[in-house]
Design an enzyme around this catalytic site. Sequence first.
Site, PDB file in Angstrom:
ATOM      1  N   LYS A  63       1.110  -1.151  -0.319  1.00 18.49           N
ATOM      2  CA  LYS A  63      -0.302  -0.036   0.594  1.00 18.49           C
ATOM      3  C   LYS A  63       1.337   1.195   0.588  1.00 18.49           C
ATOM      4  CE  LYS A  63      -0.345  -0.176   4.903  1.00 18.49           C
ATOM      5  NZ  LYS A  63      -1.244  -0.732   5.597  1.00 18.49           N
ATOM      6  N   TYR A 303      13.751  30.577   9.190  1.00 17.33           N
ATOM      7  CA  TYR A 303      12.542  31.147   9.791  1.00 17.33           C
ATOM      8  C   TYR A 303      12.681  31.157  11.912  1.00 17.33           C
ATOM      9  CZ  TYR A 303      10.250  30.985   5.059  1.00 17.33           C
ATOM     10  OH  TYR A 303      10.601  30.859   3.855  1.00 17.33           O
TER      11      TYR A 303
HETATM   12  C1  PLP Z   1      -0.042  -1.568   6.640  1.00 15.26           C
HETATM   13  C2  PLP Z   1      -1.268  -2.760   7.581  1.00 15.26           C
HETATM   14  C3  PLP Z   1      -0.371  -4.020   7.043  1.00 15.26           C
HETATM   15  C4  PLP Z   1       0.624  -4.472   7.232  1.00 15.26           C
HETATM   16  O1  PLP Z   1       1.766  -3.653   8.712  1.00 15.26           O
HETATM   17  P1  PLP Z   1       2.911  -3.609   8.957  1.00 15.26           P
HETATM   18  O2  PLP Z   1       2.821  -2.780  10.012  1.00 15.26           O
HETATM   19  O3  PLP Z   1       3.766  -2.643   8.736  1.00 15.26           O
HETATM   20  O4  PLP Z   1       3.640  -4.913   9.072  1.00 15.26           O
HETATM   21  C5  PLP Z   1      -1.076  -5.200   7.394  1.00 15.26           C
HETATM   22  N1  PLP Z   1      -2.302  -5.471   7.474  1.00 15.26           N
HETATM   23  C6  PLP Z   1      -3.247  -3.975   7.036  1.00 15.26           C
HETATM   24  C7  PLP Z   1      -4.613  -4.247   7.396  1.00 15.26           C
HETATM   25  C8  PLP Z   1      -2.660  -3.060   7.398  1.00 15.26           C
HETATM   26  O5  PLP Z   1      -3.028  -2.060   7.193  1.00 15.26           O
END
Ligand code: PLP
Length: 454
Positions: A63, A303
Amino acid sequence: MTLSAAPEWAFSSADGETNYRNACEQYPAQCIVDLAVLRDNMRHLVSVCGGPESGTAVMGVVKADAYGHGLIPAALAALAGGATWLGTAQSHEALLLRKAGIGPDRCHILTWVYNGVNVPFGELIKNDIDISIGSMAGIDLAAAAARAVGKTARVHVKVDSGFGRNGFTEESFDEALKKFVAYAHEGVFHIVGQWSHLAVADSPDVPEFVASTDRQIEHFNAFTARMEKAGIAPEIRHLANTAATLNRPEIHFELTRPGIGLYGYEPDPAMGTPSTWRLKPAMTLQAQLGTVKHIEAGHGISYGRTYLTPDDTSTAIVPIGYADGIHRSASGFDMEGAKHVQKDGGPVRVMTSEGPKLYRVSGRVCMDQFMVDLHGSCSADELDVHEGDTVVLFGPGRGEQFAEPTADDWARAAGTISYEIFTCLRNRIPRLYLHAADVLPPEDLAKLDPATLL
Ligand SMILES: *Cc1c(COP(=O)(O)O)cnc(C)c1O
């Protein structure tokens, strides 16, 4: 002569070297991702789950543009490492994977985020993408889409075992089950899986969190029992993120879903460092310095004048800023009213004539740049630090104490987690890939932009 704090990159060919030079000309910072490292991390995660024949498959969670590493290259490297599933939150990224030619013969793809009212279920079903359903609105809409395209939808039933995000609650589950059973009998749904997400599996050192994960597992199993009783036993149960994949083998079930582990990081520094878990960070973020100049003592930097040079010194500009995803909260020093407050800024590895040194963001991070104080009035000349030198913000290093900062160090400086450090990096920073030809078969290599291959 420019110095570089980055490793000497091993180009696969003259084209690779040309691509590198072009990228450096196109933008003063580059994200370099080693696909062999991504593959090896996935291989390791597969072996942690008992290997390819264990009955536990592994999903590469890709993702958010593969946590900023690049969706397609990272997905292909994960497959090369033995992943047989890919997962994305947003459905458009799942469709991008199929559009890139990663077909259902290669792997299953699961997607889980949408609002249940406006979602391209039809397109997802047509493209053999598994869908997660965790709300009443989603059930009927997915069923209508499956009927409309004349194809059975592959469904994973999402249950809220305690995370408090997506999924059916225990109270709403009977009503959901009735619908799932009816649609399964009609052949509109194939109930493939049951799944849920863990809230605190990354804190194995905190007893109350361990107990909370235990309760989530109990709830998860209770949901399974209810599905079995209703006659739609899930074929594939999945609950484990990276943390649980690494430290909770008893809940690997038929599938695990590691994300951050694929990219080479432990989920939380409380669990140790990547090497504790035999993982290796795949990404290096490097930049080429802008102006390097002398500045007298007491000069405000950036800044808000939060940082005043303590002595006559030299400063260097790192030409990326918060518009690139460099967190403004990783600024060095701050103000409380009119008072200057000491605060460690994000670390930067700079190569000098005396070897690599670690400096920190001095003053506020700007939109497109930030400054580092090189500490010492003649230091730029003495240290041989010049405009155009390559510095490293983070990479697969051993940590700040070796002047090899990691994304965890930036996360600490910014008050966040490594996940956010990667995913905030904008795509205007070129992504470049090492070892693509070593890792990918020719038909996969052809799916990547040749200008990104080193
Ligand atoms: C992002 C996510 C994962 C992976 O999590 P990690 O901590 O990066 O291993 C697994 N399941 C779901 C539903 C997620 O949203």
